[in-house]
Design a protein around this motif. Structure first.
Motif, PDB file in Angstrom:
ATOM      1  N   VAL A  13      21.298 -34.776   8.892  1.00 28.34           N
ATOM      2  CA  VAL A  13      21.088 -36.220   9.050  1.00 28.34           C
ATOM      3  C   VAL A  13      22.431 -36.950   9.064  1.00 28.34           C
ATOM      4  O   VAL A  13      22.634 -37.879   9.860  1.00 28.34           O
ATOM      5  N   ILE A  71      17.085 -30.098  12.820  1.00 29.37           N
ATOM      6  CA  ILE A  71      16.354 -30.784  11.747  1.00 29.37           C
ATOM      7  C   ILE A  71      14.904 -30.310  11.731  1.00 29.37           C
ATOM      8  O   ILE A  71      14.336 -30.048  10.663  1.00 29.37           O
ATOM      9  N   THR A 125      20.088 -32.876   4.643  1.00 30.29           N
ATOM     10  CA  THR A 125      20.999 -34.003   4.406  1.00 30.29           C
ATOM     11  C   THR A 125      22.228 -33.901   5.300  1.00 30.29           C
ATOM     12  O   THR A 125      22.654 -34.888   5.908  1.00 30.29           O
ATOM     13  N   ARG A 142      23.922 -39.419  12.021  1.00 25.78           N
ATOM     14  CA  ARG A 142      24.512 -40.743  11.790  1.00 25.78           C
ATOM     15  C   ARG A 142      25.923 -40.832  12.363  1.00 25.78           C
ATOM     16  O   ARG A 142      26.292 -41.818  13.004  1.00 25.78           O
TER      17      ARG A 142
END
Length: 79
Positions: free
Chosen positions: A18, A41, A15, A22
């Motif tokens: 990610v 990741i 999380t 973003r």
């Protein structure tokens, strides 16, 4: 042995990565940094798969132990 807490930790790491992707996309879109994050990741996804597999193996081993226990075998033969 891996636990569900370990799985949660791996999910938290994914999380966070990610979220960094973003943020990077909204800011400068530095493709070198995005590639680094993608590699991280990928590594975390591999860790997740390994952790899930370890937890599954532990659970299946416990189930097999219970199925093979003398009390269970005796109960099965009385039918």
């Amino acid at each position: 042995m891996a636990s569900l807490k370990d799985v949660e930790s791996v999910a938290d790491n994914l999380t966070s990565l990610v979220d960094e992707v973003r943020s990077e996309l909204q800011d400068t879109a530095d493709f070198v940094r995005l590639a680094e994050l993608a590699d991280q990741i990928s590594g975390e996804a591999s860790n997740a798969a390994e952790t899930f597999s370890t937890v599954n193996e532990a659970l299946m081993s416990r189930i097999n132990d219970l199925e093979e226990s003398p009390g269970k075998a005796t109960a099965d033969t009385s039918d």
